[in-house]
Motif scaffolding. Structure first.
Motif, short mmCIF file in Angstrom:
data_model
loop_
_atom_site.label_atom_id
_atom_site.label_comp_id
_atom_site.label_asym_id
_atom_site.label_seq_id
_atom_site.Cartn_x
_atom_site.Cartn_y
_atom_site.Cartn_z
N ALA A 729 22.44 82.44 36.28
CA ALA A 729 22.49 81.95 34.90
C ALA A 729 22.48 80.43 34.84
O ALA A 729 21.81 79.83 33.99
CB ALA A 729 23.73 82.50 34.21
N ALA A 730 23.23 79.76 35.74
CA ALA A 730 23.29 78.30 35.69
C ALA A 730 21.95 77.64 35.99
O ALA A 730 21.51 76.75 35.24
CB ALA A 730 24.38 77.80 36.64
N PRO A 731 21.23 78.03 37.06
CA PRO A 731 19.89 77.43 37.26
C PRO A 731 18.93 77.74 36.11
O PRO A 731 18.11 76.89 35.74
CB PRO A 731 19.43 78.06 38.58
CG PRO A 731 20.66 78.49 39.27
CD PRO A 731 21.62 78.86 38.21
N MET A 732 19.02 78.95 35.57
CA MET A 732 18.17 79.27 34.42
C MET A 732 18.50 78.38 33.23
O MET A 732 17.60 77.91 32.51
CB MET A 732 18.34 80.74 34.05
CG MET A 732 17.73 81.73 35.01
SD MET A 732 18.13 83.46 34.62
CE MET A 732 17.41 83.62 33.00
N GLY A 733 19.79 78.12 32.98
CA GLY A 733 20.18 77.25 31.89
C GLY A 733 19.67 75.84 32.05
O GLY A 733 19.20 75.21 31.09
N ARG A 734 19.74 75.29 33.27
CA ARG A 734 19.23 73.94 33.51
C ARG A 734 17.73 73.88 33.26
O ARG A 734 17.22 72.95 32.59
CB ARG A 734 19.54 73.52 34.94
CG ARG A 734 19.03 72.12 35.28
CD ARG A 734 19.29 71.79 36.74
NE ARG A 734 20.71 71.66 36.99
CZ ARG A 734 21.39 70.53 36.79
NH1 ARG A 734 20.78 69.45 36.32
NH2 ARG A 734 22.69 70.47 37.03
N ALA A 735 16.98 74.87 33.78
CA ALA A 735 15.54 74.87 33.58
C ALA A 735 15.18 75.02 32.10
O ALA A 735 14.25 74.38 31.60
CB ALA A 735 14.91 75.99 34.40
N LEU A 736 15.92 75.85 31.40
CA LEU A 736 15.63 76.07 29.98
C LEU A 736 15.94 74.82 29.15
O LEU A 736 15.21 74.49 28.21
CB LEU A 736 16.41 77.27 29.47
CG LEU A 736 16.09 77.75 28.05
CD1 LEU A 736 14.59 78.02 27.91
CD2 LEU A 736 16.88 78.99 27.70
N LEU A 737 17.01 74.11 29.46
CA LEU A 737 17.30 72.87 28.73
C LEU A 737 16.24 71.81 28.99
O LEU A 737 15.88 71.04 28.08
CB LEU A 737 18.68 72.35 29.14
CG LEU A 737 19.88 73.11 28.57
CD1 LEU A 737 21.18 72.51 29.07
CD2 LEU A 737 19.86 73.12 27.05
N ASP A 738 15.69 71.75 30.22
CA ASP A 738 14.59 70.83 30.48
C ASP A 738 13.35 71.21 29.67
O ASP A 738 12.63 70.34 29.15
CB ASP A 738 14.26 70.83 31.98
CG ASP A 738 15.39 70.21 32.82
OD1 ASP A 738 16.20 69.45 32.24
OD2 ASP A 738 15.45 70.49 34.02
N PHE A 739 13.10 72.52 29.57
CA PHE A 739 11.98 73.01 28.76
C PHE A 739 12.16 72.61 27.30
O PHE A 739 11.23 72.14 26.64
CB PHE A 739 11.90 74.53 28.94
CG PHE A 739 10.92 75.20 28.03
CD1 PHE A 739 9.57 75.22 28.34
CD2 PHE A 739 11.33 75.83 26.86
CE1 PHE A 739 8.65 75.86 27.51
CE2 PHE A 739 10.44 76.46 26.03
CZ PHE A 739 9.09 76.47 26.35
#
Length: 822
Positions: A729-739
């Motif tokens: 969840a944490a890596p997905m959250g970082r990637a999604l915030l960059d998106f």
């Protein structure tokens, strides 16, 4: 010096001296009584010149002297409130404008709450209740020439208009009901009508009236509220209906309204008017004579307002259409409305309610304009219409596309009736029916009741029928003979359980379904395979995994060979079942095909929908313990055993007659199982977000394909939300915030809505400790962006989503403050 003037001056001087020095009530009363003859009236013995001298020179000074003597002890010098009534009579019977000014002056000059302040406020309330405000207005309208003191007139009217505010500030909690706006302004409206009636009477008597005073009378309308217009407009509408003189008075009244108040007056009149004919009688050709009025009526109320109802728009545009001199303004308004309606930048940055407002205005203009007027500007109107249709059909919001379809159908039929008509397929709802109804011009009646009366006779007409034999229609007599042969008394067979007979049997294996869907030319076998595929996939997971990628490829490219009810749903459910059964391989295939060549936008959006539904199914708690939601249950399969009815009856009797002394809870707890989405969340998420900024030959997310980009943002947010409590969840959250950060200023509303949903999903799915530990900088940047969106974004849904994300951020901060880390 005139002896009469000297006598008035001497009498007033002696009375004021007595008021200032004497404490004898009888002496004061005997001194004030002779002065009342100068107030006028039927029993007055004073000459007209003396009355005029008293009112013009001495009355205001006498009133101020009376105000200065006001005190509890002074009023009790005579019993039974005799002195108080005598004191108040000068304010209630003398010249109303001077009495009003002195009352307001004394109230505003009082330092604070006191007996003096409350007495003057109560006297002012009596002044209003006695109708003296109407006397103020009548005095203004009866002056035959311009007043000698314009500053005094300005002061008087300013105090008249602002009386509720002034009294509210002075009296605070002890304010009287008559001074509240909802009570005062209707009273003021009646007073304005009395003043206008005085002006009309003067004109009928062939006496000149200074029109500047009509403008003075209109100034209370400029700053008043709906309550005052609710009194003025209906009565003026009735008075102007049968009197040209009243119409001239209203037209001159509106022409003299100052420019600073023109917008407020016109907005109030459009809201309160009963129809275009009544509005035309009140305004006349004001828009042709006053540039400010023309700007307000043809620009501001049409382009910058979205709170007007459909009848208000019909009144406004109908007013422009009711006179030949004003119709060119209606044609010009239609051109500008269509240009704004079709501008791509306006579609992106204008709120949806405003777009509905402009669309309604376009349709109403088309209904009022004739064919000849439209033909003169046909090329220009068609160019704006076609550009607008293209821009609206390219929008990612269904509501915007539907507006484009409806307006295009109606406008193309009106502007170019000889050309090929535009036809679109869209769902009918209340808004679409309302827009289509605007294509026909409304009746010319001022009120809906009049329109109903005009339509009622036509509705009451019945088709011509041949009547024979005592008034019985011929059609009824012809049908009476057939009723003898009717079979309505027979009971129909129950055919609810019947099934359609098919020549082809449903396949029993997954590979047979693949073969039937790819190579079979038999339509019935193809349909049977499609209907049976979902159940076979869930019943044979091992066999499905052997051909999962091949089956997903077949379903993704599957086209409807024959008309099958619910084809898209069957295909989607089968593809979801395959993805759930073998998530890693199928998700890898689908995500790779999302950015591949030679796929339509529909297929790419199908991939996103399937991934979302499959992730939702995989993350469902207790999925392994129950049959999937979208699968076919065993009881629904042909030939499955069903428990006999007698066994159910026997078990129920045994259960009711069995006595138990101790019994535990029979409620089963929620089924628990590992989250299957945990191990494959990365396979669903990261390939989708990896190549969004790489354009292809036929696919450009950052270009024209913004509809797919918006769907991608929503899908990524849904996958993030379903990945709650997973290790990734944490890596997905970082990637999604960059998106989100890369696309935060996108011009399309649907894309911005998806980005805001994605931010909320990150805040809900990623643990608070990881958010503040690993993503603190991203959250601080996102917070500033969300605050700007919540305050400035033109779309209401975007503002609501931004506010929800900000509330989640605040809740996260409060949670960490209540439970700090050790």
């Amino acid at each position: 010096m005139d002896p009469a003037h000297s006598a008035v001056r001497l009498t007033v001087r002696e009375a004021m001296h007595t008021l200032s020095t004497s404490e004898d009530g009888g002496h004061i009363a005997s001194t004030l009584a002779p002065l009342k003859q100068y107030l006028g009236g039927e029993e007055s013995s004073a000459l007209p010149g003396e009355q005029e001298e008293f009112a013009r020179v001495h009355f205001s000074g006498l009133l101020r002297c009376l105000v200065s003597r006001l005190s509890p002890d002074w009023l009790e010098l005579l019993p039974n409130r005799q002195l108080e009534e005598l004191w108040a009579s000068f304010f209630l019977q003398g010249p109303a404008n001077q009495a009003f000014l002195v009352l307001m002056e004394s109230i505003e000059g009082t330092a604070g709450p006191s007996f003096h302040l409350m007495k003057m406020a109560q006297l002012l309330a009596r002044f209003l209740g006695a109708g003296r405000m109407a006397a103020v207005m009548e005095a203004q309208c009866r002056q035959p020439m311009e007043p000698a003191f314009p500053l005094l007139q300005e002061t008087l009217l300013t105090k008249v208009v602002s009386l509720p505010d002034r009294l509210g500030n002075r009296l605070q909690q002890e304010n009287l009901a008559v001074f509240l706006p909802q009570n005062y302004f209707p009273l003021l409206g009646e007073a304005v009508l009395r003043g206008l009636q005085a002006a009309v009477d003067s004109l009928r008597a062939d006496r000149g009236v200074w029109v500047g005073l009509w403008a003075a009378d209109s100034r209370p309308v400029c700053f008043s509220t709906e309550e005052m217009l609710g009194v003025l407009v209906p009565q003026l509408t009735v008075l102007t209906q049968g009197s040209c003189l009243w119409q001239r008075v209203c037209w001159r009244l509106m022409e003299c309204v100052p420019d600073r108040a023109m917008e407020a007056v016109l907005m109030g009149l459009v809201e309160a008017a009963s129809g275009p004919v009544g509005l035309s009688r009140l305004l006349g050709n004001l828009v042709m004579k006053n540039r400010k009025a023309q700007f307000v009526m043809t620009r501001k109320l049409l382009f910058l307002q979205n709170s007007y109802t459909t009848p208000m728009l019909q009144s406004l545009l109908g007013y422009l259409a009711t006179d030949s001199q004003r119709r060119p303004l209606l044609t010009q308004a239609l051109k500008e409305l269509l240009e704004t309606w079709g501008a791509s930048s306006a579609i992106r940055h204008t709120p949806l309610p405003q777009q509905r407002h402009v669309s309604k205005a376009v349709l109403i203009c088309l209904a009022y304009l004739g064919e000849a007027e439209l033909q003169d500007s046909r090329d220009e109107l068609l160019a704006s219409l076609m550009a607008g249709v293209k821009s609206r059909l390219d929008s990612s919001l269904p509501a915007v596309r539907r507006l484009g379809m409806i307006v295009a159908e109606v406008a193309s039929a009106r502007i170019h009736p000889d050309g090929p008509p535009l036809k679109f397929q869209y769902e009918e709802d209340e808004l679409s029916r309302e827009l289509l109804a605007l294509a026909t011009p409304p009746p010319a009646a001022d009120s809906p009741s009049e329109a109903g009366l005009a339509v009622a006779p036509a509705a009451a007409e019945t088709p011509d029928e041949e009547v024979v034999d005592g008034g019985v229609p011929q059609a009824q007599r012809e049908s009476s003979g057939s009723e003898l042969d009717s079979d309505d008394e027979f009971v129909p067979y129950d055919m609810s359980g019947d099934r359609e007979l098919r020549n082809s049997k449903a396949p029993m294996y997954v590979r047979d379904c693949v073969e039937a869907l790819t190579a079979s030319e038999d339509g019935e076998r193809w349909e049977a395979a499609l209907r049976a595929l979902e159940g076979l996939v869930f019943r044979s997971p091992m066999a499905t995994r052997e051909v999962s990628v091949e089956l997903a490829k077949v379903l993704l490219h599957l086209e409807e060979k024959k008309s099958v009810a619910g084809f898209e749903g069957l295909r989607q459910r089968a593809l979801v079942a395959v993805t759930v059964t073998d998530p890693a391989q199928v998700a890898e295939y689908l995500t790779s095909q999302f950015y591949a060549l030679n796929y339509s936008l529909r297929q790419r959006m199908d991939i996103l929908d399937v991934l979302t539904l499959a992730a939702q199914e995989l993350s469902r708690p207790g999925r392994l313990g129950r049959a999937p939601h979208c699968s076919m249950g065993p009881a629904s399969l042909p030939g499955s055993p069903v428990a006999p009815a007698w066994r159910v009856v026997v078990e129920e009797r045994i259960r009711s007659k069995t006595r138990r002394f101790a019994q535990g809870s029979t409620r089963q707890g929620p089924a628990t199982s590992p989250n299957e989405f945990n191990s494959v969340a990365g396979c669903f998420f990261f390939p989708l977000i990896q190549h969004f900024d790489r354009p292809l030959v036929t696919f450009d997310l950052l270009g024209d394909d913004q509809l797919v980009l918006g769907r991608l943002a929503h899908t990524l947010g849904a996958l993030m939300y379903l990945a709650v409590n997973t290790t990734v969840a944490a890596p997905m959250g970082r990637a999604l915030l960059d998106f989100v950060w890369a696309l935060r200023f996108h011009g399309d509303v649907y894309v911005r809505q998806g980005l805001l949903c994605a931010v909320s999903s990150v805040l809900l799915s990623v643990p608070a400790e990881r958010l503040l530990g690993d993503l603190l900088d991203e959250l601080l940047e996102a917070r500033c962006w969300l605050a700007g969106v919540a305050e400035q974004d033109p779309d209401e849904d975007c503002r609501v989503l931004a506010m929800r994300a900000l509330l989640l951020l605040e809740r996260l901060k409060d949670k960490l403050l209540l439970h700090p880390e050790p």
